[in-house]
Write a protein that holds these residues in place. Structure first.
Motif, PDB file in Angstrom:
ATOM      1  N   UNK A 167       0.819  -1.206   0.000  1.00 29.77           N
ATOM      2  CA  UNK A 167       0.000   0.000   0.000  1.00 29.77           C
ATOM      3  C   UNK A 167       0.862   1.269   0.000  1.00 29.77           C
ATOM      4  N   UNK A 168       1.915   1.256   0.818  1.00 23.48           N
ATOM      5  CA  UNK A 168       2.753   2.454   0.969  1.00 23.48           C
ATOM      6  C   UNK A 168       3.754   2.623  -0.165  1.00 23.48           C
ATOM      7  N   UNK A 169       3.949   1.537  -0.939  1.00 29.74           N
ATOM      8  CA  UNK A 169       4.956   1.680  -2.005  1.00 29.74           C
ATOM      9  C   UNK A 169       4.353   1.536  -3.399  1.00 29.74           C
ATOM     10  N   UNK A 170       3.066   1.869  -3.521  1.00 25.37           N
ATOM     11  CA  UNK A 170       2.411   1.797  -4.838  1.00 25.37           C
ATOM     12  C   UNK A 170       1.816   3.148  -5.214  1.00 25.37           C
ATOM     13  N   UNK A 171       1.985   3.498  -6.482  1.00 24.65           N
ATOM     14  CA  UNK A 171       1.233   4.630  -7.044  1.00 24.65           C
ATOM     15  C   UNK A 171       0.228   4.018  -8.010  1.00 24.65           C
ATOM     16  N   UNK A 172      -1.060   4.168  -7.711  1.00 26.60           N
ATOM     17  CA  UNK A 172      -2.108   3.579  -8.552  1.00 26.60           C
ATOM     18  C   UNK A 172      -2.678   4.665  -9.449  1.00 26.60           C
TER      19      UNK A 172
END
Ligand code: GLN
Length: 406
Positions: free
Chosen positions: A241-246
């Motif tokens: 969650x903290x290391x994704x750019x969606x």
């Protein structure tokens, strides 16, 4: 004493290069060029992925009402509150992700801007970005513009046309290293139609965690799925969650590619950087269309089911037409493109074949080489978009029967 004026130094003609090295390093979009060629030759445009049928009446009405109500000035630079709230609510419903619309969403001018703003926000010169190929054309120039070094990993076509495109785990691992800043994912995938499985995404997650890399995931085709395929957001996997750019947008889900409304969802720290870049690139996305976006994202489940079902019918209309015309087809599990193998036609390459199709046959496609870093990998492929009416697809099918072999 009167100082002597120094002679003005003029650069000799041709000594100064006005075009930047970056701009020299990539060509215009082949997809957009094929659209212009379709206009020039009066061809049916199965090149650029935009619908030739109307957008939903409810959404158009919402945009008209917003303009009439004078929502005609800048929205907040990172997006109208009502629209960001709708994005967060939709992500909760479909992906089970709790997103804070105040600090984790940036609304951009299309997912195209969301991608370049994200890359500009996270990369330094020399950072490496892992990209699967074939890839959606923009990612190559995006990497150049943001000074990142792309590391390409091949998605291998299936031997059996009904099979799946796959990456080799060893090849993917070998592309990661200490300089890896991020991997770009696109699922459902343009141009292959691949839908990444949970197991594949978990393998990618492990690499991101091991090498301290981010995932930038372009999920613009999330609702266009076939044959029971399920869309999984990598942000929803443990530790991501903290290391994704969606990245996502309205274009494909609501058939409004010309509105240019997209967004990036990321942790507050990443969002802060993306918002700054976005602000100075474009200030903001169209305000009245964001209002209409809040209506669109609130549509109920049947809308999305009907969207996928209608695209399935279109896919199953174009597939046999292409096969009858002599193409080898790869069956997409998502998105709205069919990649084909043109070997049976015996042309020297994809570009000459696509030229034959647009000029002599009256159908525009996209040459496969434009989706690869090494053009030879796509030299026997062309892509067709099927986000078109039955009449358009049927007429294209009739014309393609005349495509000749060499
Ligand atoms: N995504 C669409 C395609 O691949 C349209 C690209 C574009 O022109 N923005 O054809």
């Amino acid at each position: 004493m009167v100082p002597k004026s120094r002679p003005t130094r003029r650069p000799s003609a041709g000594s100064k290069r006005f075009i930047s090295e970056k701009a020299e390093r990539f060509t215009e979009s082949v997809i957009r060029d094929m659209t212009r060629q379709a206009h020039l030759y009066g061809a049916i445009n199965l090149a650029q992925g935009f619908p030739d049928f109307p957008a939903p009446a409810e959404i158009k009405r919402a945009a008209q009402q917003a303009i009439a109500a004078d929502v005609n000035q800048y929205a907040i630079t990172w997006g109208a509150k009502s629209f960001r709230q709708a994005i967060a609510a939709k992500m909760k419903k479909w992906q089970g992700l709790e997103i804070d619309p105040e600090v984790e969403i940036t609304v951009c001018c299309g997912s195209t801007e969301a991608m370049i703003a994200s890359l500009l926000a996270i990369t330094n010169a020399g950072d490496e970005i892992v990209i699967f190929e074939p890839f959606y054309e923009n990612y190559g120039p995006d990497a150049i513009l943001s000074d990142a070094r792309p590391r390409f990993v091949t998605l291998h076509p299936p031997a059996d046309p009904a099979g799946e495109w796959r990456f080799d785990e060893h090849e993917l691992r070998a592309a990661f290293g200490p300089q890896t800043k991020a991997i770009i994912l696109n699922t459902p995938n343009n141009p292959t139609g691949k839908v990444f499985t949970r197991a594949e995404l978990e393998f990618i997650r492990e690499l991101c965690l091991e090498f301290g890399a981010l995932a930038i995931t372009d999920e613009i085709y999330e609702h266009i799925l076939y044959d029971g395929a399920r869309h999984i957001s990598i942000a929803a996997l443990d530790g991501m969650r903290e290391r994704t750019i969606t990245i996502n947008g309205m274009s494909k889900t609501y058939s409004v590619t010309g509105w240019r409304v997209g967004w990036a969802v990321a942790s507050p720290a990443l969002t802060n950087a993306i918002r700054k870049v976005h602000d100075f690139l474009t200030v903001g996305a169209p305000a009245p269309l964001q209002e209409a976006g809040a209506t669109a994202l609130g549509l109920s489940d049947p809308y999305y089911q009907e969207l996928a079902a209608a695209y399935r019918v279109r896919r199953d209309r174009l597939l046999p037409a292409l096969q009858q015309a002599g193409f080898k087809t790869f069956i997409p599990r998502g998105a709205y493109y069919i990649m084909t193998d043109i070997s049976p036609f015996g042309f020297p390459d994809d570009v000459s074949f696509a030229q034959h199709l647009v000029r002599d046959i009256g159908v525009a496609s996209v040459p496969g080489s434009s989706f690869y870093s090494r053009p030879e990998l796509g030299a026997h492929q062309v892509r067709f978009a099927f986000c078109k009416t039955d009449a358009t697809l049927d007429e294209a099918g009739r014309r393609l029967l005349k495509a000749r072999s060499r």
